[in-house]
Design an enzyme around this catalytic site. Structure first.
Site, mmCIF file in Angstrom:
data_model
loop_
_atom_site.group_PDB
_atom_site.id
_atom_site.type_symbol
_atom_site.label_atom_id
_atom_site.label_comp_id
_atom_site.label_asym_id
_atom_site.label_seq_id
_atom_site.Cartn_x
_atom_site.Cartn_y
_atom_site.Cartn_z
ATOM 1 N N HIS A 84 85.558 37.417 74.360
ATOM 2 C CA HIS A 84 85.182 36.053 74.275
ATOM 3 C C HIS A 84 85.555 36.033 72.533
ATOM 4 C CE1 HIS A 84 83.949 34.863 77.889
ATOM 5 N NE2 HIS A 84 83.009 35.879 78.182
ATOM 6 N N SER A 89 104.004 35.604 50.373
ATOM 7 C CA SER A 89 104.216 33.870 50.289
ATOM 8 C C SER A 89 104.770 33.793 49.516
ATOM 9 C CB SER A 89 102.610 32.752 50.791
ATOM 10 O OG SER A 89 103.214 32.339 50.059
ATOM 11 N N LYS A 100 98.771 36.321 48.981
ATOM 12 C CA LYS A 100 98.907 36.410 50.216
ATOM 13 C C LYS A 100 99.368 37.537 50.846
ATOM 14 C CE LYS A 100 98.085 33.502 53.225
ATOM 15 N NZ LYS A 100 98.614 32.603 53.611
ATOM 16 N N GLU A 122 102.899 39.651 63.510
ATOM 17 C CA GLU A 122 102.576 38.299 64.363
ATOM 18 C C GLU A 122 103.686 38.230 65.380
ATOM 19 O OE1 GLU A 122 100.651 34.831 61.077
ATOM 20 O OE2 GLU A 122 101.854 37.010 60.484
#
Ligand code: ARG
Length: 463
Positions: A162, A280, A286, A293
């Site tokens: 979980h 970024s 970043k 992804e």
């Protein structure tokens, strides 16, 4: 010498005038199926040689056809093949070019076959080749994972249920979980092309005295397909193979998901190298895991392609229909996507550093209680029924939680207040290392198991 045939005349003997441009655009598949040129020519050579052996074609004609087909193959190989705007698909393009090169004998090649058995054969040959390439690339990613596990496998971190910290594990155990999954994926993309459709004609066989065993064997199949209608109507092999690719893509997608978590500031378990990290456009600080992804999301292209391959066939009456031509676009999209994903995964795994301190901090954080199961098991070994032990330890956790400390920080007296079976030995299992050393059962993450599993995989992958 026969008159030179124009490509669009090869099929349109009975029609007046050309095809409507809109029809022509949707019908034409050459730009998609040209990537099967090797298989198309391989199939044609086997077909011509069989026709020669059966004296349907003269030996001289077969010689010229085979030579001509090899010349066409050379053109594809070195990029000089010039498509005719009227080439409908790869089959017509090769045949058109063959006729240009050798004349009349080229026009004899299509004796005793149809594009329906031809395309079904090409596709199965293509699956066989694609299977070999895919497996080799999956092995590369497995190798990258095994090498990381050899390097950093004994780092200790929590595993999650979980997405909550659950119990201690070893990084190597986590990495080898992916190696195992990819091993199952190899099975899924192993194509055993057993039955050769060639000789099934349009769907009702042929009256020529062909030898289907000859062509099946020449093309590396086990036997000719036993039913001509099934052979030209089914794209089951392609759909099932794409399902195998979808499974592999799904594995990589989960790997991507873990990489995103591990490289987040919150986890901080891993840092990706600059070459596999993006910046970024606005936030200079970043380091974004875009590759991971995209692994997560690109898998949908493959599962989507799998769905298309089944959907193309769903509710399709038996026999060939042009619907089936859509199979290639779906298969090739799955191929391109999966191979690209394997490249990305290999690149990211080749340029990743793990932070053992952060992992250890996560597993020893007092509020994680990842050792609670160990305490329960410790009681069970001393005769306490598991359900009772579970409840006892639950009480310990709530006492510790109230004081913002770990179970291991509680004094022995508190342990003994909740159960009189406790003694000081319990503190031995209250370290992640102690807990892991005890997890020796087959399939568990003890360091000894990890070392054995690493040897197994190094052997299998030839490292
Ligand atoms: N390009 C076609 C396909 O991929 C080849 C088969 C054509 N057969 C036909 N009867 N029109 O399905």
């Amino acid at each position: 010498m026969a008159k030179k045939r124009k490509a669009d005349e090869l099929l349109r003997g009975r029609f007046a005038g050309g095809l409507h441009p809109a029809l022509d655009r949707i019908n034409r598949s050459f730009e998609v199926d040209r990537r099967m040129w090797r298989e198309d020519i391989e199939g044609s050579i086997a077909h011509a040689q069989m026709l020669g052996a059966k004296k349907v074609l003269s030996a001289a004609a077969v010689r010229r056809i085979v030579k001509g087909l090899k010349a066409v193959a050379d053109e594809f190989e070195d990029g000089t093949f010039e498509p005719d705007p009227a080439d409908e698909d790869i089959h017509m393009a090769v045949e058109r070019r063959l006729i240009e090169l050798i004349g009349d004998d080229g026009a004899r090649l299509h004796t005793a076959r149809s594009r329906n058995d031809q395309v079904a054969t090409d596709l199965r040959l293509y699956l066989k080749h694609l299977s070999q390439r895919t497996i080799a690339r999956i092995h590369d990613v497995q190798e990258a994972l095994v090498r990381l596990a050899q390097r950093d496998g004994e780092l200790v971190l929590p595993f999650y249920t979980h997405l909550q910290r659950a119990q201690p594990t070893l990084l190597g155990h986590v990495l080898l979980a992916y190696v195992e999954m990819l091993g199952q994926d190899v099975t899924g993309v192993t194509y055993v092309g057993e039955e050769c459709p060639l000789g099934s004609g349009a769907g009702s066989g042929t009256s020529f005295p062909i030898d289907r065993r000859h062509t099946a064997k020449a093309l590396g199949f086990k036997r000719p397909s036993p039913n001509s209608l099934e052979a030209v109507s089914s794209r089951r092999d392609a759909a099932m193979f794409t399902a195998g690719m979808a499974a592999a893509a799904t594995t990589l997608s989960r790997l991507g998901a873990d990489l995103v978590l591990w490289t987040s500031r919150e986890f901080g378990f891993a840092r990706l190298g600059d070459a596999v990290t993006t910046g970024s456009s606005i936030m200079p600080q970043k380091r974004n895991p875009d590759g991971a992804e995209l692994l997560r999301a690109a898998a949908t292209r493959v599962t989507g392609a799998m769905t298309r391959l089944f959907e193309i066939q769903r509710a399709l009456p038996l026999g060939y229909a042009k619907d089936l031509q859509e199979d290639k676009a779906a298969l090739f999209e799955a191929e391109d996507t999966l191979l690209q994903m394997l490249d990305v995964a290999e690149a990211m795994l080749g340029d990743i550093a793990f932070d053992g301190d952060r992992m250890h901090a996560a597993v020893t954080a007092p509020d994680g209680y990842v050792l609670a199961t160990e305490v329960a098991d410790w009681l069970v070994v001393r005769g306490v029924p598991f359900r009772e032990a579970h409840e006892v330890v639950g009480r310990l956790v709530s006492v510790a939680e109230a004081h913002h400390i770990g179970i291991e920080d509680l004094p022995l007296e508190v342990f003994q207040q909740v159960h009189d079976a406790f003694d000081a030995d319990v503190f031995e299992v209250l370290t992640p290392e102690g807990a892991l050393a005890a997890r020796k059962a087959l399939g568990g993450p003890s360091p000894a198991n990890l070392r054995r599993e690493l040897r197994k995989w190094a052997g299998r992958l030839g490292l």
